[in-house]
Scaffold this motif. Structure first.
Motif, PDB file in Angstrom:
ATOM      1  N   ASP A   1       0.535  -1.208   0.120  1.00 20.84           N
ATOM      2  CA  ASP A   1       0.115  -0.266   0.179  1.00 20.84           C
ATOM      3  C   ASP A   1       0.875   1.108  -0.043  1.00 20.84           C
ATOM      4  O   ASP A   1       0.591   2.096  -0.689  1.00 20.84           O
ATOM      5  CB  ASP A   1      -0.601  -0.179   1.611  1.00 20.84           C
ATOM      6  CG  ASP A   1      -2.124  -0.799   1.242  1.00 20.84           C
ATOM      7  OD1 ASP A   1      -2.045  -1.678  -0.171  1.00 20.84           O
ATOM      8  OD2 ASP A   1      -2.428  -1.014   2.313  1.00 20.84           O
ATOM      9  N   ALA A   2       2.129   1.446   0.682  1.00 21.73           N
ATOM     10  CA  ALA A   2       3.020   2.759   0.639  1.00 21.73           C
ATOM     11  C   ALA A   2       3.024   2.694  -0.903  1.00 21.73           C
ATOM     12  O   ALA A   2       3.864   3.639  -1.134  1.00 21.73           O
ATOM     13  CB  ALA A   2       3.609   1.959   1.833  1.00 21.73           C
ATOM     14  N   LEU A   3       4.023   1.778  -1.083  1.00 21.22           N
ATOM     15  CA  LEU A   3       4.465   1.545  -2.306  1.00 21.22           C
ATOM     16  C   LEU A   3       3.669   2.542  -2.889  1.00 21.22           C
ATOM     17  O   LEU A   3       3.396   3.194  -4.584  1.00 21.22           O
ATOM     18  CB  LEU A   3       4.751   0.337  -3.363  1.00 21.22           C
ATOM     19  CG  LEU A   3       6.507  -0.723  -2.075  1.00 21.22           C
ATOM     20  CD1 LEU A   3       6.621  -1.533  -2.985  1.00 21.22           C
ATOM     21  CD2 LEU A   3       7.849   0.461  -2.854  1.00 21.22           C
ATOM     22  N   GLN A   4       2.226   1.749  -3.823  1.00 21.64           N
ATOM     23  CA  GLN A   4       1.210   2.263  -4.377  1.00 21.64           C
ATOM     24  C   GLN A   4       0.958   3.542  -4.292  1.00 21.64           C
ATOM     25  O   GLN A   4       1.198   4.947  -5.229  1.00 21.64           O
ATOM     26  CB  GLN A   4      -0.162   1.567  -4.462  1.00 21.64           C
ATOM     27  CG  GLN A   4      -0.155  -0.009  -4.648  1.00 21.64           C
ATOM     28  CD  GLN A   4      -1.267  -0.881  -4.319  1.00 21.64           C
ATOM     29  OE1 GLN A   4      -1.821  -0.205  -3.775  1.00 21.64           O
ATOM     30  NE2 GLN A   4      -1.595  -2.114  -5.243  1.00 21.64           N
ATOM     31  N   GLU A   5       0.999   3.984  -2.853  1.00 21.64           N
ATOM     32  CA  GLU A   5       0.939   5.214  -2.342  1.00 21.64           C
ATOM     33  C   GLU A   5       1.796   6.440  -2.971  1.00 21.64           C
ATOM     34  O   GLU A   5       1.477   7.449  -3.845  1.00 21.64           O
ATOM     35  CB  GLU A   5       0.094   5.821  -0.659  1.00 21.64           C
ATOM     36  CG  GLU A   5       0.175   7.249  -0.529  1.00 21.64           C
ATOM     37  CD  GLU A   5      -0.796   7.822  -0.740  1.00 21.64           C
ATOM     38  OE1 GLU A   5      -1.255   8.764  -1.407  1.00 21.64           O
ATOM     39  OE2 GLU A   5      -1.806   7.007  -0.912  1.00 21.64           O
ATOM     40  N   GLN A   6       2.819   5.734  -2.865  1.00 20.21           N
ATOM     41  CA  GLN A   6       4.242   6.786  -3.471  1.00 20.21           C
ATOM     42  C   GLN A   6       3.863   7.377  -4.675  1.00 20.21           C
ATOM     43  O   GLN A   6       4.643   7.939  -5.474  1.00 20.21           O
ATOM     44  CB  GLN A   6       5.678   6.187  -3.533  1.00 20.21           C
ATOM     45  CG  GLN A   6       5.669   6.137  -1.336  1.00 20.21           C
ATOM     46  CD  GLN A   6       7.090   4.842  -0.669  1.00 20.21           C
ATOM     47  OE1 GLN A   6       8.135   5.281  -2.147  1.00 20.21           O
ATOM     48  NE2 GLN A   6       7.494   5.205   0.694  1.00 20.21           N
ATOM     49  N   GLN A   7       3.488   5.797  -5.351  1.00 24.48           N
ATOM     50  CA  GLN A   7       3.621   5.564  -6.902  1.00 24.48           C
ATOM     51  C   GLN A   7       2.496   6.587  -7.397  1.00 24.48           C
ATOM     52  O   GLN A   7       2.209   7.945  -8.380  1.00 24.48           O
ATOM     53  CB  GLN A   7       3.173   4.233  -8.007  1.00 24.48           C
ATOM     54  CG  GLN A   7       3.461   4.342  -8.657  1.00 24.48           C
ATOM     55  CD  GLN A   7       4.535   5.116  -9.725  1.00 24.48           C
ATOM     56  OE1 GLN A   7       5.623   4.379  -9.442  1.00 24.48           O
ATOM     57  NE2 GLN A   7       4.672   5.989 -10.622  1.00 24.48           N
ATOM     58  N   ARG A   8       1.193   6.984  -6.401  1.00 25.59           N
ATOM     59  CA  ARG A   8       0.275   7.827  -6.729  1.00 25.59           C
ATOM     60  C   ARG A   8       0.477   9.531  -6.712  1.00 25.59           C
ATOM     61  O   ARG A   8       0.393  10.409  -7.639  1.00 25.59           O
ATOM     62  CB  ARG A   8      -0.834   7.481  -5.896  1.00 25.59           C
ATOM     63  CG  ARG A   8      -2.556   8.051  -5.951  1.00 25.59           C
ATOM     64  CD  ARG A   8      -3.191   8.201  -4.703  1.00 25.59           C
ATOM     65  NE  ARG A   8      -2.776   8.348  -3.809  1.00 25.59           N
ATOM     66  CZ  ARG A   8      -2.596   9.682  -2.981  1.00 25.59           C
ATOM     67  NH1 ARG A   8      -2.910  10.629  -3.731  1.00 25.59           N
ATOM     68  NH2 ARG A   8      -2.284   9.901  -2.072  1.00 25.59           N
ATOM     69  N   GLU A   9       1.077   9.447  -5.514  1.00 25.93           N
ATOM     70  CA  GLU A   9       2.167  10.785  -5.427  1.00 25.93           C
ATOM     71  C   GLU A   9       3.022  11.530  -6.289  1.00 25.93           C
ATOM     72  O   GLU A   9       2.881  12.326  -6.850  1.00 25.93           O
ATOM     73  CB  GLU A   9       2.869  11.283  -3.841  1.00 25.93           C
ATOM     74  CG  GLU A   9       1.507  10.647  -2.599  1.00 25.93           C
ATOM     75  CD  GLU A   9       2.129  10.832  -1.345  1.00 25.93           C
ATOM     76  OE1 GLU A   9       3.670  10.313  -2.018  1.00 25.93           O
ATOM     77  OE2 GLU A   9       1.719  10.436  -0.683  1.00 25.93           O
ATOM     78  N   ILE A  10       3.910  10.636  -6.721  1.00 26.89           N
ATOM     79  CA  ILE A  10       5.018  10.706  -7.688  1.00 26.89           C
ATOM     80  C   ILE A  10       3.748  10.980  -9.536  1.00 26.89           C
ATOM     81  O   ILE A  10       4.199  12.437 -10.129  1.00 26.89           O
ATOM     82  CB  ILE A  10       5.569   9.545  -8.123  1.00 26.89           C
ATOM     83  CG1 ILE A  10       6.906   9.562  -7.039  1.00 26.89           C
ATOM     84  CG2 ILE A  10       6.382  10.032  -9.437  1.00 26.89           C
ATOM     85  CD1 ILE A  10       7.343   8.127  -7.298  1.00 26.89           C
TER      86      ILE A  10
END
Length: 226
Positions: free
Chosen positions: A172-181
């Motif tokens: 989930d954290a990786l997906q959130e980082q990708q979303r922010e990027i």
């Protein structure tokens, strides 16, 4: 013992698989090169013949109807050293096809064998590709089932459930980082587009002011002249 370097068949030095004696001289039959095989596979007359029957075993002792003038013009220069095709009209070639010598019939027999081998090679290659694709599908299926078994097995213990929960959090954290990027990239693109738009508008305004100023100066000079 066969050496690998001996398994080469170049266009400039084709391997001879047979030599047929004829009243006018010897006729060499060549092993087809890779480009020759591709050319044979593109001859629609031969493809149509093989498509009519799928069982090659029924054809092994039969003669391929090499009666098409185009096939003869294109096939024989690839597989034999017979010349003069360019000097003959279609009618002359057809006359030879209809009235072959014993040597030509022998040549046809060898050419038939080469064509059979070519199409057998094509079928084997096609089957190998299908088997490879099937294997890849099986591996993907096994990997998916293995992952399901691991998750199911891990969920039966407290430690396993905790590990799965941590894995989910990390995902989930990786997906959130990708979303922010992605959002940042979108905002930067919008900002750049806005700056370009404003710069274009300012340029238009500046040009309009310059034109008005030039018109005013021009008008004053016209008044003085009058």
């Amino acid at each position: 013992m066969v050496q690998f370097k001996s398994l080469i068949n170049e266009e400039s030095n084709k391997k001879i698989i047979a030599t047929i004696q004829s009243p006018t001289g010897p006729i060499n039959i060549f092993e087809p090169t890779a480009s020759d095989v591709a050319a044979i596979m593109n001859m629609h007359e031969l493809v149509d013949y093989f498509n009519r029957e799928n069982d090659l075993k029924d054809k092994e002792d039969t003669e391929i109807p090499i009666t098409g003038i185009r096939v003869v013009r294109e096939l024989y220069p690839l597989l034999t050293d017979i010349t003069d095709f360019d000097d003959l009209s279609d009618e002359e070639i057809q006359k030879v096809i209809d009235n072959p010598t014993e040597a030509l019939m022998t040549v046809n027999a060898y050419v038939n064998r080469v064509i059979y081998r070519t199409y057998t090679l094509m079928i084997l290659t096609y089957m190998s590709n299908l088997q490879l694709q099937h294997m890849e599908n099986l591996v993907a299926d096994v990997n998916e089932k293995t992952l399901d078994m691991i998750v199911e097995s891990a969920s039966k213990t407290d430690e396993g459930r905790e590990a799965l929960e941590n894995l989910k959090k990390s995902t989930d954290a990786l997906q959130e980082q990708q979303r922010e990027i992605n959002e940042k990239d979108v905002l930067e693109d919008e900002k750049l587009a806005k700056e370009n738009s404003e710069a274009s508008s300012n340029k238009v305004i500046q040009m309009s002011y310059k034109e008005r100023l030039e018109n005013q100066i021009k008008g004053k000079f016209e008044d003085v002249d009058q």
